[in-house]
Scaffold this motif. Structure first.
Motif, short mmCIF file in Angstrom:
data_model
loop_
_atom_site.label_atom_id
_atom_site.label_comp_id
_atom_site.label_asym_id
_atom_site.label_seq_id
_atom_site.Cartn_x
_atom_site.Cartn_y
_atom_site.Cartn_z
N ALA A 1 -24.69 47.09 73.83
CA ALA A 1 -23.38 46.59 73.39
C ALA A 1 -23.17 45.14 73.83
O ALA A 1 -22.54 44.35 73.13
CB ALA A 1 -22.28 47.48 73.94
N SER A 2 -23.71 44.78 75.00
CA SER A 2 -23.54 43.41 75.50
C SER A 2 -24.25 42.40 74.59
O SER A 2 -23.75 41.29 74.38
CB SER A 2 -24.10 43.30 76.92
N TYR A 3 -25.40 42.79 74.03
CA TYR A 3 -26.11 41.90 73.10
C TYR A 3 -25.27 41.70 71.83
O TYR A 3 -25.16 40.58 71.31
CB TYR A 3 -27.46 42.49 72.72
N GLU A 4 -24.72 42.79 71.32
CA GLU A 4 -23.94 42.69 70.08
C GLU A 4 -22.68 41.87 70.30
O GLU A 4 -22.29 41.08 69.43
CB GLU A 4 -23.59 44.09 69.59
N ALA A 5 -22.03 42.05 71.44
CA ALA A 5 -20.82 41.27 71.73
C ALA A 5 -21.15 39.78 71.79
O ALA A 5 -20.40 38.94 71.28
CB ALA A 5 -20.23 41.73 73.06
N GLN A 6 -22.28 39.45 72.40
CA GLN A 6 -22.72 38.06 72.48
C GLN A 6 -22.89 37.48 71.08
O GLN A 6 -22.47 36.35 70.80
CB GLN A 6 -24.04 38.00 73.26
N ILE B 1 -23.46 33.32 55.59
CA ILE B 1 -23.68 33.22 57.04
C ILE B 1 -23.98 34.60 57.61
O ILE B 1 -23.22 35.54 57.41
CB ILE B 1 -22.46 32.61 57.76
N GLU B 2 -25.08 34.70 58.33
CA GLU B 2 -25.46 35.95 59.01
C GLU B 2 -26.01 35.63 60.40
O GLU B 2 -26.50 34.52 60.65
CB GLU B 2 -26.54 36.72 58.23
N ALA B 3 -25.92 36.61 61.27
CA ALA B 3 -26.52 36.49 62.60
C ALA B 3 -27.48 37.65 62.82
O ALA B 3 -27.20 38.78 62.38
CB ALA B 3 -25.44 36.48 63.68
N TRP B 4 -28.58 37.38 63.50
CA TRP B 4 -29.60 38.38 63.76
C TRP B 4 -30.06 38.28 65.21
O TRP B 4 -30.05 37.20 65.81
CB TRP B 4 -30.83 38.17 62.86
N VAL B 5 -30.49 39.40 65.74
CA VAL B 5 -31.16 39.43 67.04
C VAL B 5 -32.63 39.71 66.80
O VAL B 5 -32.99 40.63 66.04
CB VAL B 5 -30.57 40.52 67.96
N LEU B 6 -33.49 38.92 67.42
CA LEU B 6 -34.93 39.20 67.40
C LEU B 6 -35.31 39.75 68.77
O LEU B 6 -35.29 39.04 69.77
CB LEU B 6 -35.73 37.92 67.12
N SER B 7 -35.62 41.04 68.81
CA SER B 7 -36.07 41.67 70.05
C SER B 7 -37.59 41.53 70.12
O SER B 7 -38.30 41.95 69.21
CB SER B 7 -35.67 43.14 70.06
N ILE B 8 -38.08 40.93 71.21
CA ILE B 8 -39.50 40.58 71.31
C ILE B 8 -40.11 41.21 72.55
O ILE B 8 -39.62 41.01 73.67
CB ILE B 8 -39.69 39.06 71.37
N VAL C 1 -42.25 42.47 67.44
CA VAL C 1 -40.98 41.80 67.18
C VAL C 1 -40.18 42.66 66.21
O VAL C 1 -40.72 43.12 65.19
CB VAL C 1 -41.18 40.39 66.57
N ARG C 2 -38.91 42.92 66.55
CA ARG C 2 -38.08 43.71 65.64
C ARG C 2 -36.73 43.02 65.47
O ARG C 2 -36.05 42.70 66.44
CB ARG C 2 -37.86 45.11 66.19
N PRO C 3 -36.32 42.76 64.21
CA PRO C 3 -35.01 42.15 63.97
C PRO C 3 -33.91 43.21 63.91
O PRO C 3 -34.12 44.31 63.40
CB PRO C 3 -35.18 41.46 62.61
N PHE C 4 -32.73 42.88 64.42
CA PHE C 4 -31.56 43.73 64.32
C PHE C 4 -30.47 42.92 63.63
O PHE C 4 -30.13 41.82 64.06
CB PHE C 4 -31.07 44.16 65.71
#
Length: 405
Positions: free
Chosen positions: A157-162, A212-219, A224-227
Motif C-alpha cells: 500500500a505504501s508503494y501505491e500511495a507514493q 497520463i499514466e503512472a507505473w511501478v517497475l518491480s525489479i 522485471v514486472r510492471p504494475f
C-alpha cells in the motif's frame, strides 16, 4: 591466515564506508535535506506506520554514518554491509534502466522534482523517470522503480500511495511553477515549460487532453514486472496531502515535548517491511520478554534465527542453480536423462494445480437453478475450512550499532 583475515576485513570496511558515503552524498545531491520537507515515500510510510514516518523526519536511524565505520566490530560491519548492498541495489538498477530507456530515443526526465506547500507544510515529489511524447496525441508516463528480492504478487500500500501522490501532484500542478529538473537550469517552472526547454516538445497548457499514466517497475536480480496503470485521483491526492500534514505536525509536537513517538499509530499486523524499519528496536508492536543472550533459551533462539537465514540463502542458491540447469537443458535440446555418478536429472512438465473458480460455479448453477441465494447457501454448506496452525516469526531488531571497544 589471521593477517589475511585482517586484510579482508579492511577491504570490507573500505567498501562499507564507501557505500555509506555514497548514499549520504546521493541523498544530499538528489533529495536535499529530507528533514525539511515531506516526501512521497514518507507519505507512503505514514499511511502504514505513522511512527516510522515521523521517526525518519526526526533523524532517528539505526544506520551508522560513514565516518563511524572504523569503529564497528566485525559483526556490526557485516550487518551494515549486507543491509547497504540490498538498499543500494535499487540505485544501481535505476542507473541501468535509465541507460536502457535513453538508448531507445525516448524523451526522459530523470528525478523530476515537484515542490509545493500545503497548509504550511513543504512537500516534494521526486519522480524516478518521466517519459514524454508530443504530437497530436501527447502522453506522459511516470515510472517508479522498486528493487525487490522477489517480485511481489501485489504492491505494498505504501508503494501505491507514493505513486498516487506523484501522479496527483503532476496533474494538479501541471501549469504551476513547481517543477525542477536536477543538473539543469530548469527550476520552478511549469511542466510544459520544462518539457519545451529540454526537448523542444510542446504540451497543452492543461493536462486534461494528455494521456497520463503512472507505473511501478518491480525489479529483482532476474525479473522485471510492471504494475499499473495508475491514474490521477483527487481523493487519493487529498489523502496523501492530509498524511503529509499529519507527519509534519506530529514531528513538531515531539520536538516540542508535547508528544511521545510511541504515542503515534504504528503498524500492528504482520508486515514484511517491519524487518527493514530503522526504529523497530523499541517499537510498541514488539513489546517483548527480554531473555539473556547467554541463557539456554537465548542461545537456542539466536541459533534458530541464524539457521533460518542460512535456509533462506540456500533456497535462493538452489533456485538459481535449478534455473541455470533448466536453461542449459533446453538449449541443448535435451529429452533424456542427464546422469552423474550418483544422480540423474531431467526436466519434466508437471500439470498445473486444478482449482474451482467459485464465481464461475455460482454463475453456472444460478443459470440452471435460477436462484443465486440458494446457490450461495448450498456452496457455503459444502465449504470446508482448513485447520488453524501456528507459525513462528523471526524478525531482526535494527538498533543503533555500537562501536568496537
Amino acid at each position: 591466515m589471521p593477517h589475511e583475515n585482517l586484510k579482508a576485513q579492511g577491504l570490507l570496511r573500505l567498501l562499507t564506508q564507501g557505500l555509506l558515503a555514497h548514499a549520504e552524498q546521493k541523498t544530499v545531491c538528489e533529495l536535499g535535506d529530507r528533514s525539511q520537507y515531506i516526501g512521497m515515500s514518507d507519505i507512503g510510510k505514514g499511511m502504514e506506520c505513522m511512527r516510522a514516518a515521523v521517526a525518519s523526519k526526526l533523524g532517528l536511524s539505526a544506520t551508522p554514518a560513514a565516518s563511524a565505520v572504523a569503529g564497528l566490530d566485525p559483526d556490526a560491519l557485516a550487518r551494515t554491509l549486507s543491509r547497504q548492498i540490498i538498499l543500494q541495489r535499487g540505485h544501481w538498477q535505476e542507473h541501468g534502466i535509465e541507460k536502457a530507456l535513453t538508448a531507445t530515443g525516448v524523451k526522459l526526465l530523470p528525478q523530476l522534482e515537484i515542490c509545493i506547500e500545503h497548509s504550511g507544510v513543504p512537500i516534494k515529489a521526486h519522480l524516478d523517470f518521466t517519459l514524454v511524447w508530443g504530437g497530436r496525441r501527447p502522453a506522459v508516463r511516470i515510472l517508479e522503480l522498486k528493487s525487490n528480492e522477489r517480485i511481489p504478487d501485489s504492491l505494498y500500500a505504501s508503494y501505491e500511495a507514493q505513486l498516487y501522490g506523484q501522479m496527483g501532484l503532476l496533474y494538479a500542478c501541471w501549469g504551476e511553477p513547481c517543477f525542477s529538473v536536477p543538473e539543469t537550469e530548469m527550476e520552478l517552472v511549469t511542466f510544459p515549460q520544462a518539457v519545451q526547454a529540454m526537448f523542444g516538445v510542446t504540451l497543452p497548457d492543461s493536462p486534461n487532453t494528455v494521456d497520463i499514466e503512472a507505473w511501478v517497475l518491480s525489479i529483482s536480480l532476474s525479473e522485471v514486472r510492471p504494475f499499473g496503470p495508475y491514474l490521477a485521483d483527487e481523493m487519493m491526492l487529498a489523502t496523501c496531502l492530509q498524511t503529509a500534514v499529519a507527519i509534519w505536525r506530529a514531528a513538531e509536537d515531539i520536538r516540542a515535548g508535547n508528544l511521545e513517538l510511541n504515542d503515534l499509530y504504528y503498524c500492528r499486523g504482520f508486515h514484511p517491511l517491519c524487518d527493514w524499519c530503522d526504529v523497530n528496536a523499541d517499537c510498541p508492536k514488539f513489546r517483548d520478554i527480554s531473555i539473556p543472550a547467554d541463557s539456554a533459551c537465548g542461545l537456542e533462539l539466536e541459533e534458530l534465527a541464524i539457521l533460518k537465514e542460512r535456509k533462506t540463502a540456500l533456497e535462493g542458491r538452489i533456485a538459481e542453480a535449478e534455473e541455470r540447469i533448466k536453461q542449459t537443458y533446453r538449449l541443448i535440446g535435451g529429452q533424456d536423462w542427464i546422469s552423474t555418478e550418483d544422480h540423474r536429472f531431467r526436466i519434466a512438465t508437471v500439470a498445473g494445480r486444478r482449482t474451482l473458480d467459485r464465481s464461475q460455479v455460482v454463475d453456472t448453477l444460478t443459470s440452471l437453478i435460477g436462484d443465486e441465494l440458494k446457490v450461495e447457501a448450498a456452496l457455503e454448506q459444502c465449504e470446508k475450512a482448513g485447520r488453524s496452525h501456528e507459525r513462528l516469526y523471526v524478525s531482526k531488531i535494527n538498533k543503533p550499532l555500537k562501536s568496537a571497544a
